[in-house]
Write a protein that holds these residues in place. Structure first.
Motif, mmCIF file in Angstrom:
data_model
loop_
_atom_site.group_PDB
_atom_site.id
_atom_site.type_symbol
_atom_site.label_atom_id
_atom_site.label_comp_id
_atom_site.label_asym_id
_atom_site.label_seq_id
_atom_site.Cartn_x
_atom_site.Cartn_y
_atom_site.Cartn_z
ATOM 1 N N PRO A 85 0.823 -1.219 0.000
ATOM 2 C CA PRO A 85 0.000 0.000 0.000
ATOM 3 C C PRO A 85 0.853 1.264 0.000
ATOM 4 C CG PRO A 85 -0.200 -1.199 2.099
ATOM 5 C CD PRO A 85 0.631 -2.046 1.189
ATOM 6 N N TRP A 86 2.114 1.131 0.374
ATOM 7 C CA TRP A 86 3.015 2.294 0.495
ATOM 8 C C TRP A 86 2.286 3.430 1.233
ATOM 9 C CZ3 TRP A 86 3.799 -0.347 -4.433
ATOM 10 C CH2 TRP A 86 5.080 -0.854 -4.598
ATOM 11 N N GLY A 87 1.577 3.057 2.297
ATOM 12 C CA GLY A 87 0.753 4.030 3.023
ATOM 13 C C GLY A 87 1.560 4.840 4.032
ATOM 14 N N GLY A 88 0.974 5.917 4.500
ATOM 15 C CA GLY A 88 1.606 6.756 5.528
ATOM 16 C C GLY A 88 2.869 7.390 4.992
ATOM 17 N N ASN A 89 3.793 7.678 5.927
ATOM 18 C CA ASN A 89 5.100 8.197 5.526
ATOM 19 C C ASN A 89 6.138 7.558 6.449
ATOM 20 O OD1 ASN A 89 7.559 9.985 5.607
ATOM 21 N ND2 ASN A 89 6.399 11.050 4.028
ATOM 22 N N TRP A 90 7.095 6.858 5.852
ATOM 23 C CA TRP A 90 8.089 6.123 6.640
ATOM 24 C C TRP A 90 9.275 6.982 7.047
ATOM 25 C CZ3 TRP A 90 7.772 2.095 2.210
ATOM 26 C CH2 TRP A 90 6.617 1.319 2.354
ATOM 27 N N GLY A 91 9.258 8.261 6.703
ATOM 28 C CA GLY A 91 10.378 9.138 7.059
ATOM 29 C C GLY A 91 10.722 9.059 8.547
ATOM 30 N N PRO A 92 9.740 9.316 9.434
ATOM 31 C CA PRO A 92 10.058 9.290 10.868
ATOM 32 C C PRO A 92 10.544 7.921 11.342
ATOM 33 C CG PRO A 92 7.953 10.375 10.462
ATOM 34 C CD PRO A 92 8.386 9.808 9.155
ATOM 35 N N TYR A 93 9.982 6.855 10.770
ATOM 36 C CA TYR A 93 10.403 5.495 11.153
ATOM 37 C C TYR A 93 11.868 5.268 10.765
ATOM 38 C CZ TYR A 93 11.091 0.466 10.434
ATOM 39 O OH TYR A 93 11.615 -0.800 10.419
ATOM 40 N N VAL A 94 12.208 5.626 9.514
ATOM 41 C CA VAL A 94 13.581 5.417 9.041
ATOM 42 C C VAL A 94 14.547 6.279 9.871
ATOM 43 C CG1 VAL A 94 15.128 5.727 7.053
ATOM 44 C CG2 VAL A 94 12.881 4.688 6.715
ATOM 45 N N GLU A 95 14.091 7.489 10.210
ATOM 46 C CA GLU A 95 14.926 8.398 11.005
ATOM 47 C C GLU A 95 15.278 7.785 12.374
ATOM 48 O OE1 GLU A 95 13.729 12.485 10.398
ATOM 49 O OE2 GLU A 95 13.961 12.717 12.565
ATOM 50 N N GLN A 96 14.270 7.188 13.010
ATOM 51 C CA GLN A 96 14.574 6.653 14.353
ATOM 52 C C GLN A 96 15.411 5.377 14.282
ATOM 53 O OE1 GLN A 96 11.852 4.466 16.474
ATOM 54 N NE2 GLN A 96 10.874 3.710 14.642
ATOM 55 N N MET A 97 15.615 4.834 13.081
ATOM 56 C CA MET A 97 16.482 3.675 12.917
ATOM 57 C C MET A 97 17.958 4.053 12.960
ATOM 58 S SD MET A 97 14.962 0.873 12.776
ATOM 59 C CE MET A 97 13.259 0.696 13.175
ATOM 60 N N LYS A 98 18.236 5.358 13.099
ATOM 61 C CA LYS A 98 19.636 5.811 13.094
ATOM 62 C C LYS A 98 20.443 5.226 14.256
ATOM 63 C CE LYS A 98 18.937 10.142 15.560
ATOM 64 N NZ LYS A 98 17.838 11.055 15.508
ATOM 65 N N THR A 99 19.730 4.714 15.277
ATOM 66 C CA THR A 99 20.458 4.124 16.407
ATOM 67 C C THR A 99 20.316 2.591 16.435
ATOM 68 O OG1 THR A 99 18.512 4.556 17.736
ATOM 69 C CG2 THR A 99 20.316 6.161 17.893
ATOM 70 N N HIS A 100 19.763 2.020 15.376
ATOM 71 C CA HIS A 100 19.566 0.559 15.367
ATOM 72 C C HIS A 100 20.596 -0.110 14.457
ATOM 73 C CE1 HIS A 100 15.443 0.141 17.270
ATOM 74 N NE2 HIS A 100 15.702 1.443 17.292
ATOM 75 N N PRO A 101 21.640 -0.719 15.040
ATOM 76 C CA PRO A 101 22.681 -1.332 14.202
ATOM 77 C C PRO A 101 22.115 -2.378 13.248
ATOM 78 C CG PRO A 101 23.227 -1.465 16.550
ATOM 79 C CD PRO A 101 21.858 -0.892 16.467
ATOM 80 N N SER A 102 21.043 -3.093 13.667
ATOM 81 C CA SER A 102 20.523 -4.164 12.805
ATOM 82 C C SER A 102 19.905 -3.586 11.530
ATOM 83 C CB SER A 102 19.502 -5.015 13.558
ATOM 84 O OG SER A 102 18.471 -4.185 14.015
ATOM 85 N N PHE A 103 19.415 -2.362 11.591
ATOM 86 C CA PHE A 103 18.860 -1.701 10.410
ATOM 87 C C PHE A 103 19.986 -1.031 9.620
ATOM 88 C CE2 PHE A 103 16.667 1.622 8.037
ATOM 89 C CZ PHE A 103 15.463 1.026 7.649
ATOM 90 N N LEU A 104 20.879 -0.390 10.367
ATOM 91 C CA LEU A 104 21.956 0.368 9.704
ATOM 92 C C LEU A 104 22.862 -0.515 8.859
ATOM 93 C CD1 LEU A 104 23.007 2.853 12.534
ATOM 94 C CD2 LEU A 104 21.740 3.372 10.445
ATOM 95 N N LYS A 105 22.968 -1.796 9.253
ATOM 96 C CA LYS A 105 23.890 -2.666 8.493
ATOM 97 C C LYS A 105 23.397 -2.879 7.055
ATOM 98 C CE LYS A 105 22.042 -7.181 9.566
ATOM 99 N NZ LYS A 105 21.783 -8.131 10.553
ATOM 100 N N HIS A 106 22.103 -2.594 6.803
ATOM 101 C CA HIS A 106 21.573 -2.762 5.443
ATOM 102 C C HIS A 106 21.767 -1.512 4.583
ATOM 103 C CE1 HIS A 106 19.725 -6.484 6.632
ATOM 104 N NE2 HIS A 106 19.102 -5.891 7.626
ATOM 105 N N LEU A 107 22.196 -0.451 5.226
ATOM 106 C CA LEU A 107 22.336 0.825 4.505
ATOM 107 C C LEU A 107 23.490 0.745 3.504
ATOM 108 C CD1 LEU A 107 20.715 3.426 5.069
ATOM 109 C CD2 LEU A 107 22.721 4.280 6.289
ATOM 110 N N PRO A 108 23.260 1.209 2.266
ATOM 111 C CA PRO A 108 24.370 1.166 1.317
ATOM 112 C C PRO A 108 25.522 2.039 1.785
ATOM 113 C CG PRO A 108 22.348 2.029 0.292
ATOM 114 C CD PRO A 108 22.043 1.827 1.731
ATOM 115 N N GLU A 109 26.742 1.611 1.430
ATOM 116 C CA GLU A 109 27.934 2.332 1.867
ATOM 117 C C GLU A 109 27.882 3.783 1.404
ATOM 118 O OE1 GLU A 109 31.345 -0.224 1.258
ATOM 119 O OE2 GLU A 109 32.573 1.581 1.629
ATOM 120 N N GLY A 110 28.251 4.671 2.286
ATOM 121 C CA GLY A 110 28.335 6.081 1.925
ATOM 122 C C GLY A 110 26.998 6.812 2.001
ATOM 123 N N ARG A 111 25.914 6.093 2.297
ATOM 124 C CA ARG A 111 24.621 6.780 2.362
ATOM 125 C C ARG A 111 24.265 7.087 3.807
ATOM 126 N NH1 ARG A 111 21.721 6.939 -2.457
ATOM 127 N NH2 ARG A 111 20.559 8.549 -1.346
#
Ligand SMILES: C[S@@+](CC[C@H](N)C(=O)[O-])C[C@H]1O[C@@H](n2cnc3c(N)ncnc32)[C@H](O)[C@@H]1O
Length: 228
Positions: A85-111
């Protein structure tokens, strides 16, 4: 190749593409990225794609496109229908992942996660997901619907998926509805190793119940499961 049945005006890939257009967006104004929430074992799916490189894969739960990009890269003839549905806005969710190593490990290098979160806040989930998938525009159809209802809709349209990959909210209905509509499709998905707050392997339990009922063998590696 499991093609689409050509039996009427509303049928098939072309009609699905027409009825689910890509959004208007200044493609390239945001740098694309692949945020693959890969818990391991996705080769089980890419191996299946390679067995049938001209097939159609339906993905339930596309999020920002990370897994869909992987499927599309596995064969340059595969077509993917991404259901979310790509509903809502995931911006705030992704933002609060800045302290979650398990999420951050999926981030592409340099991003930078905050830069990605801010792009999502500004442009919305749908545009950012499709911006990530933009080079696959001819082979990816975004369907803003929900499982399990989407399976009957795809069936009515004469779409015949070869593979159905489920990566949504871990409900048993997704499996039942996928199988009822498309008994010949390979069923697979994510979350094999995911536990809910009570420590229950929710998706694993769904898959095991389903496999026992339908006498199918389960193969699982990391987070990925696949029914034979
Ligand atoms: C974990 S994310 C998917 C991650 C993605 N497959 C990847 O690996 O990059 C789960 C997604 O499922 C979607 N979702 C939740 N319930 C759904 C449903 N009933 N039908 C389709 N998508 C659903 C959510 O919007 C979310 O984007």
């Amino acid at each position: 190749m499991a093609e689409v049945a050509n039996t009427g005006v509303m049928q098939g890939w072309g009609a699905l593409q027409r009825d689910n257009p890509w959004p208007e967006f200044e493609w390239g104004s945001v740098e694309s990225f692949s945020l693959a929430l890969d818990g391991g074992g996705r080769h089980l799916v890419t191996d299946k794609i390679k067995e049938n490189p001209d097939g159609i894969l339906v993905e339930i739960g596309t999020f920002l496109g990370g897994s869909a990009i992987r499927w599309l890269n596995a064969s340059d003839r595969l077509r993917v229908i991404g259901v979310d549905p790509w509903g809502g806005n995931w911006g705030p969710y992704v933002e609060q992942m800045k302290t979650h190593p398990s999420f951050l490990k999926h981030l592409p290098e340099g991003r930078d996660i905050l830069e990605i979160a801010s792009a999502i806040r500004k442009h919305g989930n749908f545009c950012i997901a499709l911006n990530n998938l933009r080079k696959f525009k001819d082979r990816f159809i975004p369907v803003r619907q929900k499982s399990p209802d989407v399976f009957d809709d795809l069936k009515r349209r004469g779409i015949k998926p070869d593979i159905i990959y489920i990566d949504a909210f871990k409900t048993p209905e997704d499996l039942d509805a996928a199988f009822a509509a498309f008994p010949n499709a390979v069923l697979c998905g994510d979350d094999w190793d995911w536990r809910n707050e009570e420590g229950v392997f929710q998706m694993r339990d769904n898959v095991n119940r389903f496999s026992q009922k339908h006498r199918k063998e389960v193969v699982a590696v990391g987070a990925t499961w696949l029914l034979k």
